[in-house]
Motif scaffolding. Structure first.
Motif, mmCIF file in Angstrom:
data_model
loop_
_atom_site.group_PDB
_atom_site.id
_atom_site.type_symbol
_atom_site.label_atom_id
_atom_site.label_comp_id
_atom_site.label_asym_id
_atom_site.label_seq_id
_atom_site.Cartn_x
_atom_site.Cartn_y
_atom_site.Cartn_z
ATOM 1 N N ASP A 64 0.864 -1.185 0.000
ATOM 2 C CA ASP A 64 0.000 0.000 0.000
ATOM 3 C C ASP A 64 0.904 1.240 0.000
ATOM 4 O O ASP A 64 1.575 1.537 0.986
ATOM 5 C CB ASP A 64 -0.884 -0.021 1.264
ATOM 6 C CG ASP A 64 -1.899 1.120 1.239
ATOM 7 O OD1 ASP A 64 -1.658 2.116 0.514
ATOM 8 O OD2 ASP A 64 -2.927 1.002 1.937
ATOM 9 N N LYS A 65 0.906 1.963 -1.124
ATOM 10 C CA LYS A 65 1.834 3.094 -1.294
ATOM 11 C C LYS A 65 1.582 4.203 -0.273
ATOM 12 O O LYS A 65 2.476 4.972 0.070
ATOM 13 C CB LYS A 65 1.700 3.671 -2.707
ATOM 14 C CG LYS A 65 2.149 2.727 -3.794
ATOM 15 C CD LYS A 65 3.665 2.750 -3.959
ATOM 16 C CE LYS A 65 4.097 1.870 -5.122
ATOM 17 N NZ LYS A 65 3.822 0.432 -4.890
ATOM 18 N N ASP A 66 0.346 4.305 0.194
ATOM 19 C CA ASP A 66 0.051 5.363 1.162
ATOM 20 C C ASP A 66 0.602 5.027 2.544
ATOM 21 O O ASP A 66 0.939 5.906 3.319
ATOM 22 C CB ASP A 66 -1.467 5.582 1.254
ATOM 23 C CG ASP A 66 -2.007 6.120 -0.075
ATOM 24 O OD1 ASP A 66 -1.252 6.842 -0.748
ATOM 25 O OD2 ASP A 66 -3.156 5.792 -0.419
ATOM 26 N N LYS A 67 0.664 3.726 2.829
ATOM 27 C CA LYS A 67 1.133 3.331 4.159
ATOM 28 C C LYS A 67 2.642 3.138 4.197
ATOM 29 O O LYS A 67 3.264 3.290 5.249
ATOM 30 C CB LYS A 67 0.435 2.031 4.585
ATOM 31 C CG LYS A 67 -1.020 2.251 4.994
ATOM 32 C CD LYS A 67 -1.655 0.959 5.463
ATOM 33 C CE LYS A 67 -3.119 1.181 5.837
ATOM 34 N NZ LYS A 67 -3.813 -0.109 6.023
ATOM 35 N N CYS A 68 3.250 2.762 3.061
ATOM 36 C CA CYS A 68 4.692 2.473 3.033
ATOM 37 C C CYS A 68 5.497 3.723 3.417
ATOM 38 O O CYS A 68 5.235 4.820 2.934
ATOM 39 C CB CYS A 68 5.105 2.001 1.647
ATOM 40 S SG CYS A 68 6.883 1.708 1.505
ATOM 41 N N ILE A 69 6.475 3.529 4.322
ATOM 42 C CA ILE A 69 7.306 4.658 4.760
ATOM 43 C C ILE A 69 8.675 4.637 4.091
ATOM 44 O O ILE A 69 9.514 5.504 4.343
ATOM 45 C CB ILE A 69 7.458 4.666 6.296
ATOM 46 C CG1 ILE A 69 8.027 3.328 6.781
ATOM 47 C CG2 ILE A 69 6.127 4.976 6.956
ATOM 48 C CD1 ILE A 69 8.418 3.323 8.237
ATOM 49 N N GLY A 70 8.918 3.624 3.260
ATOM 50 C CA GLY A 70 10.176 3.576 2.519
ATOM 51 C C GLY A 70 11.385 3.248 3.357
ATOM 52 O O GLY A 70 12.491 3.693 3.064
#
Lengths: 336, 207
Positions: free
Chosen positions: A302-308
């Motif tokens: 989930d790109k919105d949740k990923c913090i990288g």
């Protein structure tokens, strides 16, 4: 004709002296000096004195004599260290480039004042009178003592009334650290873009009353860093940068948003078709629900949740995960 | 042939009566520039003695054997500046090569005094008549005059540095703090040195 005699005599005296000096400079040439001037050229010549010698020429002399290390120039960093090493014919052992950071971000908008200060506009003066005007006893006073101490124009008081360091300009000379009466400036390795912007030693509930971005000593960041690179000391987390830890999860877990990430937009992880659905990445991810998928099938992030943070990159046995997007990739992710 | 009385007279005259800084008012720039610390004042003083000795002996030779025979003594100033500057450069190079310790001790002060007016002053005084004997300066006399003038300069410099180190700690009105109070101090010192004029060697020994 009378004018000729003095011209000839003075001219020949000058010629004689000139030739004499010319021969002498060849005969009496001393080699040591050329190295010193070469080293001096390799230095920034800011004469900041961070090396502990009187100016750049003093340092150059000490280096040529072997009294100072080639990497002793902090503002020159690895660049001048390598240049000096080339001149001396040695290999330089450069420390990591460092930068100063201010461990406070509670400005006018976040931190409560307890008094009005009209005295000398200097942090030290304000500290002497009742330890400053902020309710917080460890917050940045924003009167710019560090700004005036910086030889490289790398510090400024932002609109929120807190000192901030420009990472581009900061050379890590450490002059601001010495002048700050609050002792809230420290050096961090430049590769680490994350630091804790709070120095408050009070307990949680108390901090909440006067600063909305103060550390409440909740220890969530300690729990988010399994390697133990963050430890609690006197109600404040201490980040151990020597452990090369990934501080991204800790920064994201902080409920008071005390951490500052100098990378504005972290790249996001992405799982490609090599994924065989082993599910190993799911428990490794510090953000619950950021990676989803059924066993045996390709997982999705989930790109919105990923913090990288890049932790999943090292976990994946198929090397199916990579970081996409702008911004610098965390060191550990790069090493994988 | 060497007139002992004349040599003693030259020494006392150069150090006290005609002190370069406090009586002749020459070389004031380094006097104020290098008198902030006693240690650097000592270094500067040593360098001045050294350069004055060398400069007065060489310029005496040049003046006596080149300028005067050709009748171009009016070019003294230009030739002396040339000779002194070249000489100091040469000495600096030689020192660096053969005596690094002395080179370190003299340090930056050696090139600084290349064209110091006190050094030129002693060279020009040596071309005149010796007031004690009424004769032109001999080589020995001019060399001694150079050394003793240097010692006089060093004395003034060290006295001043000692006073200025004390002044740093004293409570001075803000308008006078720093150089102004140093100028006043130097003026008072010059007045004090005026007292040495009463020794009056010239009339008692000379003639």
């Amino acid at each position: 004709m009378e004018i000729l005699l003095p011209i000839i005599i003075v001219g020949s005296v000058g010629l004689f002296l000139g030739i004499g000096l010319g021969i002498a400079s060849k005969k009496l040439h001393v080699n040591v000096d050329s190295r010193i001037s070469e080293i001096l050229n390799a230095l920034p010549n800011a004469n900041c004195g961070a090396c502990g010698y009187p100016g750049c020429s003093g340092f150059a002399k000490a280096v040529a004599e072997g009294k100072a290390s080639a990497s002793g120039c902090i503002p020159g960093g690895s660049k001048s260290a390598h240049a000096i090493a080339d001149i001396l014919g040695i290999t330089a052992s450069t420390g990591e480039p460092v930068m100063a950071v201010v461990h406070c971000k509670g400005g006018i908008a976040e931190a409560a004042e307890r008094a009005l200060y009209n005295g000398i506009q200097d942090c030290l003066a304000a500290t002497i009178i009742g330890n400053g005007t902020k309710e917080c006893q460890d917050g940045c006073l924003g009167l710019g003592t560090c700004v005036r101490a910086c030889p490289f124009d790398a510090l400024k008081i932002n609109q929120n009334g807190v000192a901030v360091v420009d990472p581009e300009k900061c050379t890590g000379c450490g002059k601001c650290i010495k002048v700050c009466p609050r002792k809230i400036i420290s050096l961090i390795p430049k590769v680490h873009k994350i630091f804790l912007a709070c120095s408050n030693h009070d307990r949680g509930g108390k901090v909440k009353k006067y600063c909305t971005v103060g550390c409440t000593a909740c220890t969530l960041c300690v729990k988010a860093t399994p390697s133990g690179a963050i430890s609690m000391e006197n109600n404040i987390p201490v980040l151990d940068y020597t452990k090369e830890e990934n501080f991204i999860p800790a920064a994201n877990k902080c409920p008071s948003k005390c951490f500052v990430d100098l990378v504005k937009k972290r790249p996001k992880a992405n799982i490609d078709t090599k994924c065989d659905g082993c599910t190993l990445c799911v428990p490794a991810c510090p953000i619950p629900g950021a990676i989803t998928g059924e066993t045996g099938k390709r997982h999705v992030i989930d790109k919105d949740k990923c913090i990288g943070c890049g932790i999943c990159l090292n976990i994946c046995p198929q090397h199916a995960i990579s970081l996409w997007g702008t911004g610098s990739i965390p060191k550990q992710a790069r090493m994988a | 042939m060497i007139n002992i009385a004349s040599l003693i007279g030259i020494s006392i005259s150069a150090i006290f009566i005609n002190n370069f800084v406090l009586s002749r008012f020459l070389g004031l720039c380094p006097f104020f520039g290098v008198s902030k610390k006693l240690s650097s004042a000592t270094g500067m003083g040593m360098a001045v003695i050294f350069v004055m000795a060398i400069a007065s002996s060489f310029t005496w030779v040049i003046n006596s054997y080149i300028l005067e025979p050709f009748g171009i003594s009016y070019l003294q100033t230009i030739v002396f500046i040339l000779v002194i500057a070249a000489l100091v450069q040469l000495v600096e190079m030689a020192l660096q090569k053969y005596s690094p310790t002395l080179y370190e001790a003299l340090g930056i002060y050696l090139p600084l005094i290349t064209t110091n007016c006190a050094v030129l002053g002693v060279a020009l005084i040596n071309t005149g008549l010796n007031p004690l004997t009424g004769q032109p300066f001999t080589f020995i006399e001019s060399l001694l005059n150079g050394v003793m003038s240097g010692i006089g300069f060093m004395l003034a410099l060290i006295l001043m540095a000692g006073l200025r180190e004390k002044l740093e700690l004293s409570n001075i009105p803000k308008t006078l703090d720093g150089l102004p109070i140093s100028f006043i101090t130097a003026g008072l010192m010059a007045l004090a040195f005026l007292g040495f004029a009463g020794l009056n060697f010239f009339s008692s020994i000379g003639g």
